[in-house]
Design a protein around this motif. Structure first.
Motif, PDB file in Angstrom:
ATOM      1  N   ALA A   1       0.825  -1.210   0.000  1.00 55.16           N
ATOM      2  CA  ALA A   1       0.000   0.000   0.000  1.00 55.16           C
ATOM      3  C   ALA A   1       0.855   1.254   0.000  1.00 55.16           C
ATOM      4  N   ASN A   2       2.019   1.191   0.661  1.00 58.44           N
ATOM      5  CA  ASN A   2       2.923   2.342   0.643  1.00 58.44           C
ATOM      6  C   ASN A   2       3.420   2.636  -0.770  1.00 58.44           C
ATOM      7  N   PHE A   3       3.663   1.577  -1.550  1.00 59.65           N
ATOM      8  CA  PHE A   3       4.098   1.797  -2.920  1.00 59.65           C
ATOM      9  C   PHE A   3       2.995   2.477  -3.724  1.00 59.65           C
ATOM     10  N   MET A   4       1.751   2.053  -3.515  1.00 54.03           N
ATOM     11  CA  MET A   4       0.642   2.689  -4.223  1.00 54.03           C
ATOM     12  C   MET A   4       0.459   4.127  -3.748  1.00 54.03           C
ATOM     13  N   ALA A   5       0.708   4.377  -2.459  1.00 55.60           N
ATOM     14  CA  ALA A   5       0.640   5.746  -1.944  1.00 55.60           C
ATOM     15  C   ALA A   5       1.724   6.604  -2.583  1.00 55.60           C
ATOM     16  N   TRP A   6       2.899   6.002  -2.803  1.00 62.08           N
ATOM     17  CA  TRP A   6       3.984   6.715  -3.481  1.00 62.08           C
ATOM     18  C   TRP A   6       3.567   7.095  -4.900  1.00 62.08           C
ATOM     19  N   LEU A   7       2.973   6.157  -5.616  1.00 67.57           N
ATOM     20  CA  LEU A   7       2.501   6.454  -6.973  1.00 67.57           C
ATOM     21  C   LEU A   7       1.414   7.524  -6.944  1.00 67.57           C
ATOM     22  N   LEU A   8       0.539   7.448  -5.938  1.00 71.99           N
ATOM     23  CA  LEU A   8      -0.524   8.451  -5.806  1.00 71.99           C
ATOM     24  C   LEU A   8       0.080   9.834  -5.571  1.00 71.99           C
ATOM     25  N   CYS A   9       1.120   9.914  -4.759  1.00 70.43           N
ATOM     26  CA  CYS A   9       1.799  11.199  -4.541  1.00 70.43           C
ATOM     27  C   CYS A   9       2.360  11.739  -5.846  1.00 70.43           C
ATOM     28  N   LEU A  10       2.980  10.863  -6.632  1.00 64.55           N
ATOM     29  CA  LEU A  10       3.532  11.300  -7.912  1.00 64.55           C
ATOM     30  C   LEU A  10       2.425  11.781  -8.844  1.00 64.55           C
ATOM     31  N   GLU A  11       1.271  11.137  -8.761  1.00 61.37           N
ATOM     32  CA  GLU A  11       0.138  11.559  -9.587  1.00 61.37           C
ATOM     33  C   GLU A  11      -0.377  12.918  -9.109  1.00 61.37           C
ATOM     34  N   LYS A  12      -0.432  13.111  -7.814  1.00 61.82           N
ATOM     35  CA  LYS A  12      -0.892  14.388  -7.263  1.00 61.82           C
ATOM     36  C   LYS A  12       0.071  15.526  -7.602  1.00 61.82           C
ATOM     37  N   LEU A  13       1.342  15.183  -7.763  1.00 65.23           N
ATOM     38  CA  LEU A  13       2.348  16.192  -8.088  1.00 65.23           C
ATOM     39  C   LEU A  13       2.567  16.324  -9.590  1.00 65.23           C
ATOM     40  N   SER A  14       1.687  15.675 -10.354  1.00 67.70           N
ATOM     41  CA  SER A  14       1.703  15.745 -11.816  1.00 67.70           C
ATOM     42  C   SER A  14       2.955  15.131 -12.445  1.00 67.70           C
ATOM     43  N   VAL A  15       3.671  14.323 -11.703  1.00 71.54           N
ATOM     44  CA  VAL A  15       4.755  13.534 -12.287  1.00 71.54           C
ATOM     45  C   VAL A  15       4.138  12.454 -13.171  1.00 71.54           C
ATOM     46  N   LEU A  16       3.034  11.880 -12.684  1.00 68.28           N
ATOM     47  CA  LEU A  16       2.241  10.928 -13.460  1.00 68.28           C
ATOM     48  C   LEU A  16       0.891  11.548 -13.775  1.00 68.28           C
ATOM     49  N   THR A  17       0.282  11.116 -14.859  1.00 73.44           N
ATOM     50  CA  THR A  17      -1.041  11.611 -15.244  1.00 73.44           C
ATOM     51  C   THR A  17      -1.971  10.441 -15.474  1.00 73.44           C
ATOM     52  N   LYS A  18      -3.231  10.743 -15.693  1.00 70.29           N
ATOM     53  CA  LYS A  18      -4.212   9.691 -15.944  1.00 70.29           C
ATOM     54  C   LYS A  18      -3.851   8.896 -17.199  1.00 70.29           C
ATOM     55  N   GLU A  19      -3.222   9.545 -18.143  1.00 70.70           N
ATOM     56  CA  GLU A  19      -2.812   8.864 -19.374  1.00 70.70           C
ATOM     57  C   GLU A  19      -1.743   7.802 -19.106  1.00 70.70           C
ATOM     58  N   ASP A  20      -1.084   7.894 -17.953  1.00 73.96           N
ATOM     59  CA  ASP A  20      -0.061   6.910 -17.595  1.00 73.96           C
ATOM     60  C   ASP A  20      -0.638   5.681 -16.903  1.00 73.96           C
ATOM     61  N   ASP A  21      -1.926   5.677 -16.592  1.00 75.77           N
ATOM     62  CA  ASP A  21      -2.501   4.645 -15.725  1.00 75.77           C
ATOM     63  C   ASP A  21      -2.173   3.227 -16.184  1.00 75.77           C
ATOM     64  N   LYS A  22      -2.380   2.947 -17.456  1.00 78.27           N
ATOM     65  CA  LYS A  22      -2.151   1.586 -17.945  1.00 78.27           C
ATOM     66  C   LYS A  22      -0.680   1.196 -17.775  1.00 78.27           C
ATOM     67  N   ALA A  23       0.217   2.116 -18.098  1.00 75.33           N
ATOM     68  CA  ALA A  23       1.649   1.837 -17.947  1.00 75.33           C
ATOM     69  C   ALA A  23       2.045   1.750 -16.475  1.00 75.33           C
ATOM     70  N   VAL A  24       1.378   2.504 -15.622  1.00 67.31           N
ATOM     71  CA  VAL A  24       1.657   2.440 -14.186  1.00 67.31           C
ATOM     72  C   VAL A  24       1.407   1.030 -13.656  1.00 67.31           C
ATOM     73  N   VAL A  25       0.323   0.401 -14.121  1.00 69.08           N
ATOM     74  CA  VAL A  25       0.010  -0.954 -13.661  1.00 69.08           C
ATOM     75  C   VAL A  25       0.854  -1.994 -14.392  1.00 69.08           C
ATOM     76  N   LEU A  26       0.823  -1.955 -15.724  1.00 73.06           N
ATOM     77  CA  LEU A  26       1.403  -3.036 -16.523  1.00 73.06           C
ATOM     78  C   LEU A  26       2.914  -2.927 -16.694  1.00 73.06           C
ATOM     79  N   LYS A  27       3.481  -1.788 -16.360  1.00 76.07           N
ATOM     80  CA  LYS A  27       4.930  -1.641 -16.404  1.00 76.07           C
ATOM     81  C   LYS A  27       5.509  -1.374 -15.017  1.00 76.07           C
TER      82      LYS A  27
END
Length: 406
Positions: free
Chosen positions: A173-199
Motif C-alpha cells: 500500500a505504501n508503494f501505491m501511496a507513493w505512486l498516488l503522490c507522484l500523480e498528485k504532483l503531476s509527475v504521473l497523469t491519468k494517461e499513464d494509468d495503464k503503464a503504471v500498472v502493466l509496467k
C-alpha cells in the motif's frame, strides 16, 4: 495570460515558492490553486492507533482519494495483458530505471550465510540502508527537493520493515501511496494509468519477488493472513481485471498447470498462482490456498474482480494491524487519529495499551489491540518464509517438515 500566470504575477511569494508547486498549478487549473498554495511538504507520519481512528479514516477524504486511485488503475487494465511494447512516458521510464537500479543493488548485496534459519536474512538491512541513503538522488529524478522528504518516506517503506525483515500488504500500500503522490504532483497523469500498472507495478512486483527470494522476507502478520500469497494482494486485484472477458482462460484455469505456466508472463493473477505453486510444493492449491481455491469456483472474472475490490477494502484497508502503519502527510492528508501514533508502537509494530498506562490525548485507556479488542495475531509469532522453507528443503532431501499454511 492564464489564470496561473496572472495569479503568480505578484512578487509576494518570492523565490522560496517551489517551482514544483507552480508547475502543478499550471497543470491542474484554478480549482486546486488555494489548496496547493497552502501545501507545505512534510515527512509522513502514522496517525491510526485504535479501531475508532480506523473508522474515522474509512470515512475520510484520504481514504476516498486512495481507493479511487486504485479503482481507476483497476479500470485502466481491464482486458489488457502485460505488453513490453506498451508506450511509456518519460517519467514512467524514469521510475522503471529507478526500480531496475534497486534490483541491481539486490544482486550486489548477497545474503549472508544464514542457512540454519528460515527467517529474514540480515543483508536486507544493508539493502534498505542503501535505498535510504540514496533517496535524495532517486527521488530527485522525479520531484523537486522540497517534496523528497514526503515522497521518499512512502518509497522507502514500500520494500519491507528494516527491523523485522518482513513484508506485507501494508508495504504494498505504501508503494501505491507513493505512486498516488507522484500523480498528485503531476509527475504521473491519468494517461499513464495503464503503464503504471502493466509496467511500473509489474516491475515493482518483480523486484519484491527478488527481495523475497534473496533475503527470505517473512510474511507480515500471522501465516500470511493479509496477503493472498503471503505477501501481496493487488496483483490479484489488477490481475483479475486483466482477465475480464478473456476468451479461454477462466477462474478455474488456475488449477491447470500448463495454462498457468504459459500465461503467467502475460497476466499478474496467473503469475501469482505460479509463484505460489513454486514455493508451496508440498500440497495442492486447495490445501495451502483455500481462499484462492474457493474464488476459482466463480464463473466470470468480472465477479472475481468485484470480490477482490470488496476484499481489499475489508481485509487490507479495513484491518487495523495494516492501517496502523499507513502514513499521512500534506499530499495524502488526514487530520484524524492521533498525532502521537509514531511513538506508541511496540517491537512488533503494533500498539499495545494497558490499563492506566496511557495518558496520551486521543488514545483510550485499557487494552486496545489490532483487531479492536483482540491481540494482534502477529505478536510474538515470527513467521518463517515459505520461500526459505522451500529453499532449505531443496538443499536437503531430509529437510524440515512442511510449514502449515492454514
Amino acid at each position: 495570460m492564464s489564470f496561473c500566470q496572472l495569479f503568480f504575477s505578484s512578487s509576494d511569494f518570492g523565490h522560496s515558492q517551489s517551482l514544483l508547486t507552480l508547475e502543478i498549478l499550471a497543470c491542474r487549473g484554478e480549482r486546486n490553486v488555494v489548496e496547493l498554495i497552502r501545501m507545505t511538504f512534510q515527512i509522513p507520519v502514522k496517525r491510526i492507533i485504535t479501531k475508532e481512528h480506523l473508522e474515522e479514516f474509512l470515512k475520510s477524504d484520504a481514504y476516498s482519494t486512495y481507493i479511487d486511485y486504485i479503482l481507476r488503475l483497476n479500470e485502466s487494465v481491464k482486458g489488457q495483458k502485460i505488453d513490453k511494447e506498451l508506450p511509456a512516458s518519460d517519467n514512467v521510464k524514469k521510475i522503471l530505471k529507478i526500480l531496475d537500479q534497486l534490483a541491481q543493488w539486490v544482486t550486489d548485496i548477497p545474503p549472508v550465510e544464514n542457512s540454519k534459519s528460515r527467517f529474514g536474512n540480515p543483508s536486507f538491512r544493508v539493502f534498505y540502508d542503501k535505498v535510504q541513503d540514496s533517496l535524495n538522488d532517486l527521488m530527485g529524478r522525479l520531484v523537486e527537493e522540497e517534496a523528497i522528504k514526503e515522497v521518499g518516506r512512502y518509497f522507502l517503506d514500500s520494500f519491507g520493515d528494516r527491523k523485522r525483515i518482513d513484508y506485507g500488504t501494508g508495504h504494498e500500500a505504501n508503494f501505491m501511496a507513493w505512486l498516488l503522490c507522484l500523480e498528485k504532483l503531476s509527475v504521473l497523469t491519468k494517461e499513464d494509468d495503464k503503464a503504471v500498472v502493466l509496467k511500473v507495478f509489474v516491475k515493482y512486483i518483480e523486484l519484491m519477488r527478488k527481495l523475497q527470494f534473496e533475503y527470505w522476507l517473512e510474511p507480515a502478520g500471522s501465516h500470511g493472513v493479509w496477503g493472498l500469497d503471503d505477501y501481496h494482494f493487488l496483483p490479484f486485484l489488477f490481475g483479475s481485471s486483466q482477465l475480464i472477458d478473456h476468451k479461454y482462460i477462466r477462474p478455474k484455469s488456475i488449477h491447470d498447470s500448463e495454462i498457468v505456466e504459459e500465461f503467467s508472463k502475460d497476466y499478474m493473477y496467473l503469475a501469482c498462482i505460479h509463484f505460489i505453486n513454486t514455493v508451496k510444493t508440498t500440497a495442492s492449491l486447495r490445501w495451502h490456498s483455500p481462499m484462492l481455491d474457493d474464488i476459482s469456483a466463480c464463473k466470470l472474472w468480472s465477479k472475481v474482480n468485484q470480490g477482490m475490490i470488496k476484499m481489499y477494502k475489508a481485509e487490507v484497508l479495513g484491518k487495523l494491524p495494516i492501517m496502523q502503519h499507513f502514513m499521512f502527510g500534506s499530499i495524502i492528508h488526514f487530520e484524524g487519529g492521533s498525532i502521537n501514533a509514531e511513538g506508541t508502537q511496540g517491537d512488533c509494530g503494533h500498539v499495545h495499551h494497558h490499563a492506566h498506562e496511557n495518558s496520551s490525548p486521543g488514545i483510550p485507556s485499557g487494552d486496545v489491540y489490532a483487531l479492536g479488542q483482540e491481540p494482534p495475531p502477529c505478536c510474538g509469532i515470527p513467521v518463517p518464509s515459505a520461500i526459505a522453507a522451500s529453499a532449505i528443503r531443496n538443499r536437503n532431501n531430509n529437510g524440515p517438515r512442511p510449514i502449515p499454511f492454514d
